[in-house]
Design a protein around this motif. Structure first.
Motif, PDB file in Angstrom:
ATOM      1  N   MET A  21       0.808  -1.199   0.104  1.00  0.00           N
ATOM      2  CA  MET A  21       0.085   0.124   0.157  1.00  0.00           C
ATOM      3  C   MET A  21       0.870   1.331   0.140  1.00  0.00           C
ATOM      4  SD  MET A  21      -2.875   1.273   2.835  1.00  0.00           S
ATOM      5  CE  MET A  21      -1.364   1.714   4.073  1.00  0.00           C
ATOM      6  N   SER A  51      -1.826   8.674   5.520  1.00  0.00           N
ATOM      7  CA  SER A  51      -3.369   8.664   4.652  1.00  0.00           C
ATOM      8  C   SER A  51      -3.174   7.699   3.477  1.00  0.00           C
ATOM      9  CB  SER A  51      -3.655  10.020   4.188  1.00  0.00           C
ATOM     10  OG  SER A  51      -4.769   9.944   3.331  1.00  0.00           O
ATOM     11  N   GLU A  52      -4.183   7.088   3.003  1.00  0.00           N
ATOM     12  CA  GLU A  52      -4.244   6.103   2.083  1.00  0.00           C
ATOM     13  C   GLU A  52      -4.580   6.933   0.665  1.00  0.00           C
ATOM     14  OE1 GLU A  52      -6.938   2.904   2.788  1.00  0.00           O
ATOM     15  OE2 GLU A  52      -5.877   2.086   4.638  1.00  0.00           O
ATOM     16  N   THR A  53      -4.911   7.995   0.809  1.00  0.00           N
ATOM     17  CA  THR A  53      -5.349   8.900  -0.290  1.00  0.00           C
ATOM     18  C   THR A  53      -4.324  10.047  -0.453  1.00  0.00           C
ATOM     19  OG1 THR A  53      -6.863  10.070   0.912  1.00  0.00           O
ATOM     20  CG2 THR A  53      -7.782   8.436  -0.027  1.00  0.00           C
ATOM     21  N   ILE A  76       2.009   4.942   1.038  1.00  0.00           N
ATOM     22  CA  ILE A  76       1.615   5.847   2.227  1.00  0.00           C
ATOM     23  C   ILE A  76       1.665   7.259   1.620  1.00  0.00           C
ATOM     24  CG2 ILE A  76       2.397   6.438   4.298  1.00  0.00           C
ATOM     25  CD1 ILE A  76       3.869   3.640   4.903  1.00  0.00           C
TER      26      ILE A  76
END
Length: 328
Positions: free
Chosen positions: A1, A179-181, A3
């Motif tokens: 994922m 955040s993932e966005t 970051i």
């Protein structure tokens, strides 16, 4: 994922004492120095600035801004695991203990969060934000409190109208979180020490006393010329890193030093003046505090909203400069 780091809360604080150009002109007149509201406004765009009371330090202003930012982010102080504070007017001679550590203590933090000061003068907030962004993206920290806080009134020579009318005191802060966005889309920093003499405080401490000049010195024309040149370039560098064009930007929030520098940069980037956030008229130049102060004002009055892409940029003594592209 992947970051990302994202600004999830903003805050700011100005001392209660608001000083108009006329009040300052009257004070200077008592020292035999002639100036006027018209003279100051025509050269800088500044109408007012705020001065901290005696005994009020950068940390005190920084704490107030930090508390606002924490509240906006829905966080408690101990949720923060990194404090980076930008200042040229630290609480202590020599800069230690760091003003960031003083703020940490005044916030009542007990979790052992890392805390440090950054010194890049009026670009300080850009440097602090870039460092926090890297540390969050690197996975070592989760929630960062990034602060710009200054009491520049303490280093002004009120017999020099070319500098003392320009600066003020204040603080601004943001909470940056993992955040993932996407949030901070790009940052770019520069420095050139060969221009150190055009904006400096050319004094130091020897044997417990000040050696040299402890007042701010500025070659206004040289600073203006260099600032206009580098701000456009670094803004375009940051845009390129973010894969964006100037037309993609919703708001430009530059260091609030001089309205003519700000307008010139916007014009060079073909950004309409309606996209320029201006607080210099009411705050003066608050150095490292100016960008987060202006950002917080624009967030709180509803101009800057979630999803907006914002160009932040600053230039300061050192000579330093930097920019960031942020998606709110």
């Amino acid at each position: 994922m992947t970051i990302f780091s994202k600004i999830i809360g903003t805050g700011s604080y100005l001392p209660s004492r608001k000083v108009s150009n006329q009040e300052l002109a009257d004070q200077l007149a008592a020292n035999g120095i002639e100036t006027s509201d018209e003279w100051i406004v025509s050269r800088s765009g500044i109408s007012h600035r705020h001065y901290a009371d005696p005994g009020v330090n950068s940390s005190d202003l920084g704490v107030q801004a930090a508390q606002q930012a924490l509240q906006a982010a829905g966080m408690q102080a101990n949720d923060i695991d990194l404090i980076i504070l930008a200042t040229s007017t630290p609480d202590f001679i020599g800069g230690f203990p760091s003003t960031a550590c003083v703020v940490q203590n005044k916030l009542g933090m007990t979790n052992g969060a890392a805390a440090m000061d950054v010194q890049a003068v009026c670009s300080g907030f850009m440097y602090a934000m870039a460092v926090a962004d890297s540390m969050i993206k690197g996975g070592t920290h989760k929630n960062a409190l990034v602060i710009g806080a200054e009491v520049f009134s303490r280093i002004l020579n009120f017999k020099d109208r070319t500098t003392c009318v320009l600066f003020g005191d204040g603080a601004g802060a943001v909470v940056m979180a993992r955040s993932e966005t996407p949030g901070v889309l790009a940052t770019k920093l520069h420095a050139d020490g060969s221009h150190a003499d055009i904006l400096c405080v050319p004094g130091n401490i020897q044997d417990g006393a000040i050696a040299g000049n402890a007042y701010l010195h500025m070659d206004g024309q040289a600073v203006f010329k260099l600032a206009v040149s580098v701000l456009e370039k670094v803004a375009n560098e940051a845009l390129s890193l973010a894969g964006l064009q100037a037309s993609d930007i919703d708001w430009m929030i530059p260091h609030q030093a001089n309205i003519r520098i700000m307008q010139s940069t916007a014009k060079k980037m073909h950004l309409p003046m309606e996209k320029l956030v201006v607080t210099v008229d009411q705050h003066g130049n608050t150095s490292a505090a100016s960008i987060p102060l202006a950002l917080d004002q624009a967030v709180r009055d509803g101009r800057v909203r979630a999803g907006h892409k914002v160009l932040l940029e600053g230039v300061g003594g050192g000579f330093t400069w930097g920019a960031a592209i942020v998606q709110m």
